[in-house]
Design an enzyme around this catalytic site. Structure first.
Site, PDB file in Angstrom:
ATOM      1  N   ALA A   1      37.478  46.658  27.775  1.00  0.00           N
ATOM      2  CA  ALA A   1      37.756  46.020  29.314  1.00  0.00           C
ATOM      3  C   ALA A   1      39.177  45.864  29.004  1.00  0.00           C
ATOM      4  O   ALA A   1      39.959  45.155  29.929  1.00  0.00           O
ATOM      5  CB  ALA A   1      37.491  44.349  29.116  1.00  0.00           C
TER       6      ALA A   1
ATOM      7  N   ARG B   1      41.789  52.866  39.783  1.00  0.00           N
ATOM      8  CA  ARG B   1      41.107  53.459  41.001  1.00  0.00           C
ATOM      9  C   ARG B   1      40.535  52.229  41.905  1.00  0.00           C
ATOM     10  O   ARG B   1      40.149  52.525  43.104  1.00  0.00           O
ATOM     11  CB  ARG B   1      39.728  54.270  40.676  1.00  0.00           C
ATOM     12  CG  ARG B   1      39.884  55.643  39.952  1.00  0.00           C
ATOM     13  CD  ARG B   1      38.877  56.186  39.419  1.00  0.00           C
ATOM     14  NE  ARG B   1      38.634  55.690  37.745  1.00  0.00           N
ATOM     15  CZ  ARG B   1      37.662  56.238  37.042  1.00  0.00           C
ATOM     16  NH1 ARG B   1      36.719  57.299  37.596  1.00  0.00           N
ATOM     17  NH2 ARG B   1      37.568  55.712  36.060  1.00  0.00           N
TER      18      ARG B   1
ATOM     19  N   THR C   1      38.564  55.532  25.740  1.00  0.00           N
ATOM     20  CA  THR C   1      37.614  54.832  25.257  1.00  0.00           C
ATOM     21  C   THR C   1      37.344  54.560  23.792  1.00  0.00           C
ATOM     22  O   THR C   1      36.834  53.772  23.191  1.00  0.00           O
ATOM     23  CB  THR C   1      36.218  54.930  26.070  1.00  0.00           C
ATOM     24  OG1 THR C   1      36.070  56.491  25.832  1.00  0.00           O
ATOM     25  CG2 THR C   1      36.416  54.736  27.558  1.00  0.00           C
TER      26      THR C   1
ATOM     27  N   ASP D   1      32.966  47.256  32.673  1.00  0.00           N
ATOM     28  CA  ASP D   1      32.821  47.798  34.185  1.00  0.00           C
ATOM     29  C   ASP D   1      31.346  48.336  34.398  1.00  0.00           C
ATOM     30  O   ASP D   1      31.220  48.717  35.574  1.00  0.00           O
ATOM     31  CB  ASP D   1      33.784  48.834  34.443  1.00  0.00           C
ATOM     32  CG  ASP D   1      33.552  50.086  34.000  1.00  0.00           C
ATOM     33  OD1 ASP D   1      32.771  50.159  32.938  1.00  0.00           O
ATOM     34  OD2 ASP D   1      34.172  51.159  34.308  1.00  0.00           O
TER      35      ASP D   1
ATOM     36  N   GLU E   1      32.669  65.205  29.407  1.00  0.00           N
ATOM     37  CA  GLU E   1      33.292  64.530  30.639  1.00  0.00           C
ATOM     38  C   GLU E   1      33.418  65.477  31.738  1.00  0.00           C
ATOM     39  O   GLU E   1      33.498  66.687  31.661  1.00  0.00           O
ATOM     40  CB  GLU E   1      34.608  63.851  30.337  1.00  0.00           C
ATOM     41  CG  GLU E   1      34.853  62.766  29.223  1.00  0.00           C
ATOM     42  CD  GLU E   1      33.715  61.556  29.766  1.00  0.00           C
ATOM     43  OE1 GLU E   1      34.108  60.986  31.004  1.00  0.00           O
ATOM     44  OE2 GLU E   1      32.749  61.258  29.062  1.00  0.00           O
TER      45      GLU E   1
ATOM     46  N   ARG F   1      29.772  21.593  49.717  1.00  0.00           N
ATOM     47  CA  ARG F   1      30.758  22.088  48.598  1.00  0.00           C
ATOM     48  C   ARG F   1      31.179  21.118  47.793  1.00  0.00           C
ATOM     49  O   ARG F   1      30.969  19.926  47.910  1.00  0.00           O
ATOM     50  CB  ARG F   1      31.870  23.084  49.210  1.00  0.00           C
ATOM     51  CG  ARG F   1      32.593  21.985  50.428  1.00  0.00           C
ATOM     52  CD  ARG F   1      33.772  22.772  51.126  1.00  0.00           C
ATOM     53  NE  ARG F   1      34.528  21.624  51.823  1.00  0.00           N
ATOM     54  CZ  ARG F   1      35.504  21.323  51.574  1.00  0.00           C
ATOM     55  NH1 ARG F   1      36.111  21.527  50.302  1.00  0.00           N
ATOM     56  NH2 ARG F   1      36.147  20.223  52.517  1.00  0.00           N
TER      57      ARG F   1
ATOM     58  N   ASN G   1      21.289   6.115  57.482  1.00  0.00           N
ATOM     59  CA  ASN G   1      21.204   6.844  58.651  1.00  0.00           C
ATOM     60  C   ASN G   1      22.623   7.118  58.948  1.00  0.00           C
ATOM     61  O   ASN G   1      23.633   6.128  59.243  1.00  0.00           O
ATOM     62  CB  ASN G   1      20.604   6.547  59.776  1.00  0.00           C
ATOM     63  CG  ASN G   1      20.248   7.576  60.728  1.00  0.00           C
ATOM     64  OD1 ASN G   1      21.207   8.115  61.374  1.00  0.00           O
ATOM     65  ND2 ASN G   1      19.025   8.239  60.789  1.00  0.00           N
TER      66      ASN G   1
ATOM     67  N   ASN H   1      38.978  10.753  54.689  1.00  0.00           N
ATOM     68  CA  ASN H   1      39.224  10.693  53.076  1.00  0.00           C
ATOM     69  C   ASN H   1      40.592  11.225  52.583  1.00  0.00           C
ATOM     70  O   ASN H   1      41.139  10.926  51.419  1.00  0.00           O
ATOM     71  CB  ASN H   1      38.213  11.436  52.308  1.00  0.00           C
ATOM     72  CG  ASN H   1      38.433  12.985  52.500  1.00  0.00           C
ATOM     73  OD1 ASN H   1      38.666  13.385  53.672  1.00  0.00           O
ATOM     74  ND2 ASN H   1      38.178  13.989  51.789  1.00  0.00           N
TER      75      ASN H   1
HETATM   76  C1  UD1 Z   1      33.061  56.452  31.102  1.00  0.00           C
HETATM   77  C2  UD1 Z   1      32.697  57.424  30.108  1.00  0.00           C
HETATM   78  C3  UD1 Z   1      31.647  58.483  30.733  1.00  0.00           C
HETATM   79  C4  UD1 Z   1      30.544  57.804  31.247  1.00  0.00           C
HETATM   80  C5  UD1 Z   1      31.090  56.463  32.315  1.00  0.00           C
HETATM   81  C6  UD1 Z   1      30.168  55.684  32.420  1.00  0.00           C
HETATM   82  C7  UD1 Z   1      34.304  58.079  28.273  1.00  0.00           C
HETATM   83  C8  UD1 Z   1      35.334  59.010  27.844  1.00  0.00           C
HETATM   84  N1  UD1 Z   1      33.692  58.409  29.379  1.00  0.00           N
HETATM   85  O1  UD1 Z   1      33.837  57.126  31.903  1.00  0.00           O
HETATM   86  O2  UD1 Z   1      31.061  59.520  29.922  1.00  0.00           O
HETATM   87  O3  UD1 Z   1      29.537  58.574  32.023  1.00  0.00           O
HETATM   88  O4  UD1 Z   1      32.083  55.859  31.482  1.00  0.00           O
HETATM   89  O5  UD1 Z   1      30.450  54.480  33.310  1.00  0.00           O
HETATM   90  O6  UD1 Z   1      33.991  57.181  27.600  1.00  0.00           O
HETATM   91  N2  UD1 Z   1      38.837  51.322  28.687  1.00  0.00           N
HETATM   92  C9  UD1 Z   1      39.416  50.803  27.594  1.00  0.00           C
HETATM   93  N3  UD1 Z   1      40.638  51.470  27.031  1.00  0.00           N
HETATM   94  C10 UD1 Z   1      40.825  52.431  27.409  1.00  0.00           C
HETATM   95  C11 UD1 Z   1      40.182  53.187  28.272  1.00  0.00           C
HETATM   96  C12 UD1 Z   1      39.075  52.565  28.708  1.00  0.00           C
HETATM   97  O7  UD1 Z   1      39.386  49.548  27.107  1.00  0.00           O
HETATM   98  O8  UD1 Z   1      41.832  53.263  26.754  1.00  0.00           O
HETATM   99  C13 UD1 Z   1      37.543  50.575  29.006  1.00  0.00           C
HETATM  100  C14 UD1 Z   1      37.441  50.324  30.613  1.00  0.00           C
HETATM  101  O9  UD1 Z   1      38.291  49.032  31.026  1.00  0.00           O
HETATM  102  C15 UD1 Z   1      36.110  50.415  31.102  1.00  0.00           C
HETATM  103  C16 UD1 Z   1      35.367  51.431  29.893  1.00  0.00           C
HETATM  104  O10 UD1 Z   1      36.472  51.483  28.898  1.00  0.00           O
HETATM  105  O11 UD1 Z   1      35.726  49.093  30.979  1.00  0.00           O
HETATM  106  C17 UD1 Z   1      35.265  52.617  30.509  1.00  0.00           C
HETATM  107  O12 UD1 Z   1      36.584  53.227  31.038  1.00  0.00           O
HETATM  108  P1  UD1 Z   1      36.760  54.164  32.322  1.00  0.00           P
HETATM  109  O13 UD1 Z   1      37.992  54.646  32.480  1.00  0.00           O
HETATM  110  O14 UD1 Z   1      36.008  53.178  33.257  1.00  0.00           O
HETATM  111  O15 UD1 Z   1      35.583  55.441  31.904  1.00  0.00           O
HETATM  112  P2  UD1 Z   1      34.751  56.413  32.948  1.00  0.00           P
HETATM  113  O16 UD1 Z   1      35.877  57.309  33.774  1.00  0.00           O
HETATM  114  O17 UD1 Z   1      34.177  55.678  33.925  1.00  0.00           O
HETATM  115 CA    CA Z   2      33.990  53.464  34.361  1.00  0.00          CA
END
Ligand code: UD1
Ligand code: CA
Length: 447
Positions: free
Chosen positions: A11, A17, A81, A105, A155, A316, A360, A369
């Site tokens: 995370a 993006r 990742t 995500d 990728e 609410r 009622n 209030n």
């Molecule tokens: C990634 C995968 C891709 C897969 C896709 C699925 C890799 C290299 N690619 O791509 O193969 O199809 O997800 O949704 O793994 N994050 C970190 N630290 C970092 C980078 C990312 O914690 O340094 C976290 C992000 O917050 C996110 C998750 O890792 O929650 C995925 O990163 P993101 O950059 O969204 O990867 P994708 O390009 O979607």
């Molecule tokens: Ca992603």
């Protein structure tokens, strides 16, 4: 005996993006941050450890992790990742079981699918990775197979045209023995289009060591990774459709399901009926046989059995309706408890109040209030009658069985069974209207 499990949730990504000041994983689906959806799934897997990887300074992300009983680990720089998973190595030192990597995500994933993924490890796989047949795999890593075995994940930015044509997409979830995963990750480099340490490169390294990498396939509907606002909206739509289907299967009626918006924590009991265009914010419970009519907006509220709400009602801030309460059009309730059988059928604001059973509340009743500085309470007893267009200037109370005459401005408490009339006395002068008109006519002639 099944292996103990540690779940790592990534995370820390910048979420570039999304073009947002808010960390991506805190954007909401069904009124709940995406990360919380993932943590709820981790919880359902009864993981021994849950570790969330966060970016430096992302206090709100680590606070959410802790709220869900997870640990937070900081990834100092967002180098990919694979690098992110390695950031948890220290925290998981000595952990002997399996490791499951989830992405913060990917909010639509279910515990059932993930159980299939980890179960593969007990069936001879060293690494199991979750994939799906994507209608449009754009943006996802592609899974390259060698017969039944996964040989690597490439990728999109690094894929050649033939690899890009592969429809089998990597969902981002992967499992293996913790020690194996960390060992393999240490071998991952960053010689690729993005200069990042990819988690996905671990597969190819595992294969060179003759480890068995398996693919578990899931439904595309669960796999959506949210990288953009458009995908966030898509995930929301998928989530809503799923929750509506689940509630209908549990016995809730929806006149027009596609127009009703639910929150992740919305509870609706069987035989409740929900009309078209109703929005449920977080914190709502609707008990059995209640009816929510069209165009209501409801959050942080409990609606009792057989109660009728709406059309066009707003609840609410801790609204609590006991059984068989009736709330009509253009009635707003906030932090108000209405006991059994209370009726407020039209055009009212009832805030910071308690109303006893069967009372009622006439059209146009307002609890005043707020005095510009503080909020004050209104207490109304059971079996009372509040006439139309009454202003109850809080703090104030109306006793059991009391009657308040229409148009009253109540500033002093009314005792039980008393009648309160608090308005100008009516004066009627016979024939005076005609006098006024003839005077006006003669004035006009003089000019
Ligand atoms: C990634 C995968 C891709 C897969 C896709 C699925 C890799 C290299 N690619 O791509 O193969 O199809 O997800 O949704 O793994 N994050 C970190 N630290 C970092 C980078 C990312 O914690 O340094 C976290 C992000 O917050 C996110 C998750 O890792 O929650 C995925 O990163 P993101 O950059 O969204 O990867 P994708 O390009 O979607
Ligand atoms: Ca992603």
């Amino acid at each position: 005996m099944s292996e103990s499990l540690a779940v790592v949730v990534l995370a820390a990504g910048q979420g570039t993006r999304m073009k947002s000041a808010l960390p991506k994983v805190l954007h909401k689906i069904g009124g709940r941050p995406m990360l919380a959806h993932v943590l709820a799934v981790a919880k359902a897997l009864s993981a021994a450890r849950v570790v969330v990887v966060t970016a430096p300074g992302a206090e709100s992300v680590s606070a959410l992790a802790k709220e869900w009983g997870a640990e937070a680990v900081v990834q100092e720089r967002q180098l990919g990742t694979g690098h992110a998973v390695l950031a948890t190595e220290q925290a998981l030192k000595g952990f002997k079981g399996n490791l499951l990597v989830l992405f913060g995500d990917c909010p639509l994933l279910t515990a059932g699918t993930l159980s299939r993924l980890t179960a593969k490890l007990g069936e001879g796989a060293d690494i199991s990775a979750l994939g799906f047949e994507a209608a449009d795999p754009t943006g996802y890593g592609r899974m390259i197979m060698d017969g039944a075995r996964l040989s690597r994940i490439v990728e999109e930015k690094d894929a050649n045209p033939k690899e890009r044509a592969t429809k089998l997409a990597f969902a981002g979830m992967l499992a293996g023995r913790a020690a194996t995963v960390f060992e393999l990750l240490h071998k991952v480099g960053n010689q690729n289009a993005q200069g990042e340490f990819y988690l996905t490169d671990l597969i190819e390294i595992a294969r060179t060591r003759n480890l068995n990498c398996a693919v578990v396939e899931g439904k595309e509907g669960e796999m959506l990774g949210v990288n953009s606002r458009a995908q966030l909206a898509e995930a929301e739509m998928a989530f809503q459709a799923r929750r509506r289907r689940e509630l209908m299967a549990e016995g809730v009626s929806f006149a027009a399901p596609e127009t009703v918006f639910l929150s992740a924590d919305t509870v609706i009991e069987p035989d409740a009926v929900v009309g078209p265009y109703v929005v449920f914010g977080p914190g709502v419970t609707v008990r059995a046989r209640a009816e929510i009519r069209a165009f209501c907006h409801i959050e942080d509220a409990e609606i009792g059995r057989g109660a009728i709400v709406g059309p066009f009602a707003r609840l609410r801030g801790g609204a609590k309706l006991d059984d068989n309460v009736g709330i009509g059009n253009f009635v707003e309730l906030k932090n108000a408890h209405l006991e059994e059988g209370v009726k407020a059928s039209h055009l009212s604001y009832i805030g910071d109040a308690h109303v006893g059973a069967r009372t009622n509340i006439g059209a146009g009743t307002i609890t005043c209030n707020y005095d510009g500085f503080a909020k004050h309470r209104t207490e109304i007893g059971a079996d009372a009658f509040i006439g139309s267009n009454t202003a109850l200037v809080a703090p104030v109370s109306v006793g059991e069985g009391a009657i308040v005459a229409a148009g009253s401005v109540i500033t002093e408490s009314v005792g039980p069974n008393a009648l309160a009339v608090a308005r100008g006395r009516q004066v009627t002068k016979a024939g005076r209207a005609e006098e006024i008109r003839s005077k006006a006519r003669s004035k006009k002639k003089d000019k």
